[in-house]
Design a protein around this motif. Structure first.
Motif, PDB file in Angstrom:
ATOM      1  N   ASN A  57     -17.150  25.317  17.970  1.00  0.00           N
ATOM      2  CA  ASN A  57     -16.653  25.802  16.690  1.00  0.00           C
ATOM      3  C   ASN A  57     -16.871  24.771  15.587  1.00  0.00           C
ATOM      4  O   ASN A  57     -17.276  25.102  14.471  1.00  0.00           O
ATOM      5  N   CYS A  62     -11.952  31.746  18.640  1.00  0.00           N
ATOM      6  CA  CYS A  62     -12.456  32.813  19.518  1.00  0.00           C
ATOM      7  C   CYS A  62     -13.874  33.214  19.115  1.00  0.00           C
ATOM      8  O   CYS A  62     -14.205  34.412  19.083  1.00  0.00           O
ATOM      9  N   MET A  63     -14.716  32.255  18.822  1.00  0.00           N
ATOM     10  CA  MET A  63     -16.043  32.548  18.289  1.00  0.00           C
ATOM     11  C   MET A  63     -16.966  33.192  19.320  1.00  0.00           C
ATOM     12  O   MET A  63     -17.978  33.789  18.966  1.00  0.00           O
ATOM     13  N   GLN A  64     -16.628  33.074  20.594  1.00  0.00           N
ATOM     14  CA  GLN A  64     -17.374  33.741  21.669  1.00  0.00           C
ATOM     15  C   GLN A  64     -16.394  34.482  22.576  1.00  0.00           C
ATOM     16  O   GLN A  64     -16.509  34.441  23.792  1.00  0.00           O
ATOM     17  N   GLY A  65     -15.411  35.138  22.001  1.00  0.00           N
ATOM     18  CA  GLY A  65     -14.342  35.709  22.783  1.00  0.00           C
ATOM     19  C   GLY A  65     -13.250  34.678  23.003  1.00  0.00           C
ATOM     20  O   GLY A  65     -13.349  33.534  22.562  1.00  0.00           O
ATOM     21  N   ALA A 116     -12.237  39.384  21.482  1.00  0.00           N
ATOM     22  CA  ALA A 116     -11.641  38.583  20.412  1.00  0.00           C
ATOM     23  C   ALA A 116     -12.717  37.845  19.622  1.00  0.00           C
ATOM     24  O   ALA A 116     -13.782  37.509  20.153  1.00  0.00           O
ATOM     25  N   ARG A 117     -12.436  37.573  18.362  1.00  0.00           N
ATOM     26  CA  ARG A 117     -13.365  36.859  17.494  1.00  0.00           C
ATOM     27  C   ARG A 117     -12.611  35.830  16.654  1.00  0.00           C
ATOM     28  O   ARG A 117     -11.396  35.904  16.469  1.00  0.00           O
ATOM     29  N   GLY A 118     -13.367  34.866  16.168  1.00  0.00           N
ATOM     30  CA  GLY A 118     -12.786  33.805  15.368  1.00  0.00           C
ATOM     31  C   GLY A 118     -12.199  34.328  14.068  1.00  0.00           C
ATOM     32  O   GLY A 118     -12.725  35.264  13.462  1.00  0.00           O
ATOM     33  N   TYR A 131      -2.890  36.058  16.703  1.00  0.00           N
ATOM     34  CA  TYR A 131      -3.764  36.579  17.757  1.00  0.00           C
ATOM     35  C   TYR A 131      -3.294  37.948  18.235  1.00  0.00           C
ATOM     36  O   TYR A 131      -4.086  38.902  18.295  1.00  0.00           O
ATOM     37  N   PHE A 147      -9.347  43.706  17.415  1.00  0.00           N
ATOM     38  CA  PHE A 147     -10.453  43.225  18.250  1.00  0.00           C
ATOM     39  C   PHE A 147     -10.944  44.340  19.177  1.00  0.00           C
ATOM     40  O   PHE A 147     -12.151  44.532  19.371  1.00  0.00           O
TER      41      PHE A 147
END
Length: 338
Positions: A137, A183-186, A196-198, A328, A335
């Motif tokens: 990240n 959460c850039m890759q889940g 999930a994402r960032g 989150y 998400f």
């Protein structure tokens, strides 16, 4: 022989329920031809530090957790034995952060945020979260939004990460309400969620790039705390963090993790420990040391500048951590629909 140090087993691979309990994990040892876990003689402990899960193809930061069992003493009468072994994480895209701890016996996390595996040391067991995107990240943030720092580094004018994180150190803990979900890759914390994402949450006109940089660092520390809490819920008390890999070079990040978790943080003299751990295991296999703990104690030394948690920042982070989790779970339905 020249094969793997140890076959990797967990109760889910053995079938029967979400975890199947310690009996199924013990069955995994039997199927792999391994000895059952044991605490060892009364003058030894059942706890050793976890050999590092380290991806030799990427720069990874790994949290090594000094853990204590309530009914055993520390092996070799100290917690100074740290071993690292190379276990490539080729299934992880970018820079990840596995979090590992060692237990005298198998343990069960009902949430399955933390897995239980046989350890490379036949006397112990491994609790781990296999790794959330962490340093990746920060690298994304540097590559996409910090061209001046990268250009300066290419001219030999210092490290881009140092130039980037320097201003973030002047920002107050909690980044003035800014939250980053790493959460850039889940997500691998606070739960496993590939959808999930960032997210940056709480942005205002008062925030600067330094605030966002600090939020990125703090978001990874919040995910680390998720994992430590899961280990605690599994009955393992963690009392210290040992950080290795590229991310361990940043003093600000180390201090943030100490403040967020409430645990002291140390780093070994040699941060890139894969080869060291492999050599230590080979030395045990060759009979030069009686066990992994003895070899690790001989191979690994630590820097004297251990980071201690600051009580005031700890209180700020307790509140910020709660908001991180609220954000989150509030976004989880979003998400899933995206």
């Amino acid at each position: 022989g020249g094969g793997r140090v140890r076959d990797r087993w967990d109760s889910r691979q053995l079938g029967g329920g979400a975890w199947g309990g310690p009996a199924r994990v013990c069955a995994g040892r039997a199927r792999a031809g391994l000895q059952p876990a044991r605490a060892g003689p009364s003058d030894e402990t059942g706890i050793r530090l976890e050999p590092t899960r380290f991806d030799t193809e990427t720069t990874k930061e790994v949290e090594e957790l000094t853990a204590t069992e309530p009914d055993v003493e520390d092996r070799a009468a100290s917690d100074e034995a740290l071993g690292e072994i190379a276990v490539p994480r080729r299934d992880v895209v970018g820079t990840a952060e596995p979090v590992c701890a060692v237990s005298a016996g198998p343990r069960e996390d009902p949430t399955m945020l933390v897995e239980c595996h046989p350890h490379a040391d036949p006397d112990t067991w491994l609790l781990e979260n296999p790794g959330f995107v962490s340093g990746g990240n920060l690298r994304w943030w540097r590559d996409q939004f910090c061209p001046e720092e990268r250009a300066a580094e290419s001219r030999g004018e210092g490290d881009a990460y140092d130039a980037l994180t320097g201003p973030a150190a002047a920002v107050d803990a909690g980044a003035e309400g800014l939250i980053f979900l790493p959460c850039m890759q889940g997500a691998m914390a606070p739960e496993w969620n590939g959808a999930a994402r960032g997210v940056f949450y709480g942005l205002s006109l008062a925030h600067t790039r330094a605030h966002l940089t600090r939020a990125v660092l703090e978001g990874s520390a919040f995910a680390l705390r998720d994992i430590l809490d899961a280990m605690s819920n599994a009955g393992l008390e963690v009392r210290r963090l040992t950080i290795v890999g590229g991310g361990a070079k940043g003093a600000l990040w180390r201090q943030i993790k100490a403040d967020v978790t409430g645990l002291p943080v140390r780093v070994p003299v040699n941060l890139e420990t894969t080869a060291t751990g492999a050599a230590a295991l080979a030395a045990v296999g060759a009979g030069l040391y009686k066990d992994v703990a003895s070899a690790a104690g001989a191979f690994v030394a630590y820097r004297p500048d251990e980071h201690q948690p600051d009580p005031e920042r700890r209180a700020i982070y307790n509140e910020a951590y709660g908001r991180y989790r609220d954000v989150y779970y509030a976004l989880k339905p979003v998400f899933e629909r995206a």
